[in-house]
Design an enzyme around this catalytic site. Structure first.
Site, short mmCIF file in Angstrom:
data_model
loop_
_atom_site.label_atom_id
_atom_site.label_comp_id
_atom_site.label_asym_id
_atom_site.label_seq_id
_atom_site.Cartn_x
_atom_site.Cartn_y
_atom_site.Cartn_z
N LYS A 104 1.01 -1.28 -0.08
CA LYS A 104 0.35 0.13 0.31
C LYS A 104 0.96 1.57 -0.42
O LYS A 104 0.83 2.55 -0.06
CB LYS A 104 -0.98 0.32 0.88
CG LYS A 104 -2.20 -1.21 1.14
CD LYS A 104 -3.50 -0.32 2.02
CE LYS A 104 -4.10 -1.46 1.87
NZ LYS A 104 -5.53 -1.63 3.04
N LYS A 107 -5.77 -10.65 -7.94
CA LYS A 107 -6.76 -10.38 -6.41
C LYS A 107 -7.71 -9.48 -7.19
O LYS A 107 -7.42 -8.11 -7.29
CB LYS A 107 -6.63 -9.79 -5.36
CG LYS A 107 -7.47 -10.24 -3.93
CD LYS A 107 -6.61 -9.52 -2.92
CE LYS A 107 -6.22 -8.38 -2.34
NZ LYS A 107 -6.48 -8.05 -1.82
N LYS A 136 -10.35 -2.54 -4.01
CA LYS A 136 -11.03 -1.61 -4.84
C LYS A 136 -9.12 -0.69 -5.36
O LYS A 136 -9.89 -0.08 -6.20
CB LYS A 136 -10.52 -1.22 -3.09
CG LYS A 136 -12.27 -1.65 -2.81
CD LYS A 136 -12.15 -1.30 -0.63
CE LYS A 136 -12.52 -2.44 -0.16
NZ LYS A 136 -13.20 -2.55 0.33
P1 TYM Z 1 -11.16 -5.68 3.70
O1 TYM Z 1 -12.44 -4.69 4.18
O2 TYM Z 1 -9.71 -5.54 2.91
O3 TYM Z 1 -11.36 -6.79 3.29
C1 TYM Z 1 -13.05 -7.42 3.20
C2 TYM Z 1 -12.83 -9.08 3.43
O4 TYM Z 1 -12.57 -9.56 2.32
C3 TYM Z 1 -11.85 -10.27 2.02
N1 TYM Z 1 -11.74 -10.81 0.56
C4 TYM Z 1 -11.38 -10.75 -0.43
N2 TYM Z 1 -11.93 -12.24 -0.14
C5 TYM Z 1 -11.75 -13.43 -1.50
N3 TYM Z 1 -11.34 -12.46 -2.84
C6 TYM Z 1 -11.15 -10.68 -2.52
N4 TYM Z 1 -9.77 -11.01 -4.02
C7 TYM Z 1 -10.92 -10.56 -1.84
N5 TYM Z 1 -10.97 -9.18 -1.56
C8 TYM Z 1 -10.80 -8.79 -0.12
C9 TYM Z 1 -10.93 -10.03 2.72
O5 TYM Z 1 -10.21 -10.94 3.25
C10 TYM Z 1 -11.47 -9.21 3.80
O6 TYM Z 1 -11.65 -10.82 4.78
N6 TYM Z 1 -8.14 -5.95 7.13
C11 TYM Z 1 -9.88 -5.94 7.31
C12 TYM Z 1 -10.17 -5.45 8.14
C13 TYM Z 1 -10.60 -6.16 9.55
C14 TYM Z 1 -10.03 -7.55 9.98
C15 TYM Z 1 -10.31 -7.44 11.49
C16 TYM Z 1 -10.69 -8.63 9.17
C17 TYM Z 1 -9.98 -4.81 10.91
N7 TYM Z 1 -9.97 -5.85 11.47
C18 TYM Z 1 -10.46 -8.30 12.75
C19 TYM Z 1 -11.36 -9.66 9.92
C20 TYM Z 1 -10.26 -9.36 11.56
C21 TYM Z 1 -9.36 -5.81 5.51
O7 TYM Z 1 -9.14 -4.86 4.55
O8 TYM Z 1 -10.62 -6.41 5.31
#
Ligand code: TYM
Length: 338
Positions: free
Chosen positions: A112, A201, A204
């Site tokens: 990032k 992947k 966003k």
């Molecule tokens: P975030 O908001 O980027 O994504 C949310 C969830 O979506 C999953 N994901 C995917 N799964 C499959 N294929 C894809 N292309 C794909 N893109 C995103 C992510 O793996 C995630 O499960 N850091 C985390 C948010 C967070 C969190 C936490 C998660 C903050 N605190 C505590 C679990 C526990 C995040 O950025 O997710």
């Protein structure tokens, strides 16, 4: 009951198909078998520059999508991370247990911050995984390791590893407090890829919006994106991620949305062209997402009600989090107030 916890960032107007299949859709059935905590990671969302009004709108829109996708505020605790103050407090304590080098090795920070260089990135972006560890560990005390799971996509694996490390370190220094939590990653949908760049992947930050299916896309736009998905050379509809990443991704999505095993899809499409697969996938996707979109828009018409539901969720989450923090403060040696 065993517990699950997961979070999602409200950083876009709509969740994309990766978020939906990799995370949100797993969360829904878990609310019947587990005590479930799901939150909008709004504190994580401000690690990059943001507009306050936009963040508020997206946080509500994200909550509405979770409810529209089937989370029930009676059966799950759904809340905004920032409303449970203990997340930020535990983050500070854990950051004092994290090595600078250790934090520097987190690949998501490297990715990032790569664009503008590490010196332009915020310290918040750097400590992002430590806040995530706090999010998780707050809800683990008193549980066995098997009784706590974090349903996420593949890209969160390294953050879960750090969380386990920090839990172990805290326990070692201050006495058994946290459980070392497990990631719950469903292989089939762990990494949904971009429709235009099927080796990457779905994310966003993709280079082209054409590669991302959004839950809230207008039906016509969603259909177009699917019909224009990049496929591979050859004509056979077969699952082969190394040689046919485009077709394999479409089959993965189709299988996840319909519950039909990929082998059955392969025989269903035998002798047919890529166009037919896309056409049927578009129909399926519209069938799944049109009602979610309609329900989301309905819920968004009453933001005050959404705020009330989230506040209730935060009250429930805060009970657990406050209990954990009073133990943590005691163990770390901080004085009690009142
Ligand atoms: P975030 O908001 O980027 O994504 C949310 C969830 O979506 C999953 N994901 C995917 N799964 C499959 N294929 C894809 N292309 C794909 N893109 C995103 C992510 O793996 C995630 O499960 N850091 C985390 C948010 C967070 C969190 C936490 C998660 C903050 N605190 C505590 C679990 C526990 C995040 O950025 O997710």
């Amino acid at each position: 009951r065993p517990r699950v916890l997961s979070g999602i960032q409200p950083t876009a107007e709509s969740f994309h198909l990766g978020n939906f299949l990799g995370a949100v859709r797993q969360w829904v059935p878990l609310q019947d078998t587990h005590e479930a905590f799901y939150f909008l990671a709004d504190l994580h969302a401000i690690t990059v520059e943001h507009d306050p009004e936009v963040l508020r709108r997206r946080t509500r829109a994200s909550a509405a999508q979770l409810f529209a996708a089937g989370l029930d505020p009676e059966r799950s605790t759904v809340f905004a991370q920032s409303q449970v103050y203990e997340h930020a407090e535990l983050q500070w304590i854990l950051s004092c247990l994290t090595g600078f080098g250790e934090a520097s090795r987190m690949t998501q920070f490297k990715d990032k911050s790569a664009k503008e260089g590490t010196s332009a990135a915020s310290v918040g972006l750097f400590t992002y995984p430590i806040l995530q560890a706090a999010d998780i560990l707050l809800y683990t005390p008193h549980l066995g390791e098997k009784d706590f799971q974090v349903p996420v996509g593949e890209d969160q694996r390294q953050h879960l590893e750090l969380t386990r490390t920090l839990a172990g370190r805290f326990n070692h220094r201050f006495g058994e407090t946290f459980v070392e939590p497990n990631a719950y990653i469903l292989k089939a949908t762990a990494k949904i890829t971009d429709l235009q760049e099927p080796e990457r992947k779905m994310s966003k930050s993709a280079s082209s919006p054409q590669g991302i299916i959004n839950v809230l896309d207008e039906p016509g736009a969603m259909r177009k994106k699917i019909m224009r998905a990049v496929t591979d050379t050859g004509t056979e509809i077969a699952y082969d991620p190394d040689n046919k990443p485009g077709v394999s991704n479409l089959l993965t999505i189709m299988s996840a949305l319909t519950g039909t095993p990929i082998i059955e899809l392969e025989s269903h499409f035998q002798g047919q062209g890529y166009g037919q697969l896309k056409k049927e996938l578009a129909e399926t996707a519209l069938g799944v997402f049109t009602p979610v979109r309609d329900r989301t828009l309905e819920l968004l018409a009453d933001p005050a009600e959404l705020d009330r539901i989230l506040e209730k969720g935060a009250d429930r989450a805060a009970e657990v989090a406050a209990g954990t923090m009073s133990v943590v403060r005691e163990r770390v040696g901080l004085l009690r107030r009142g």
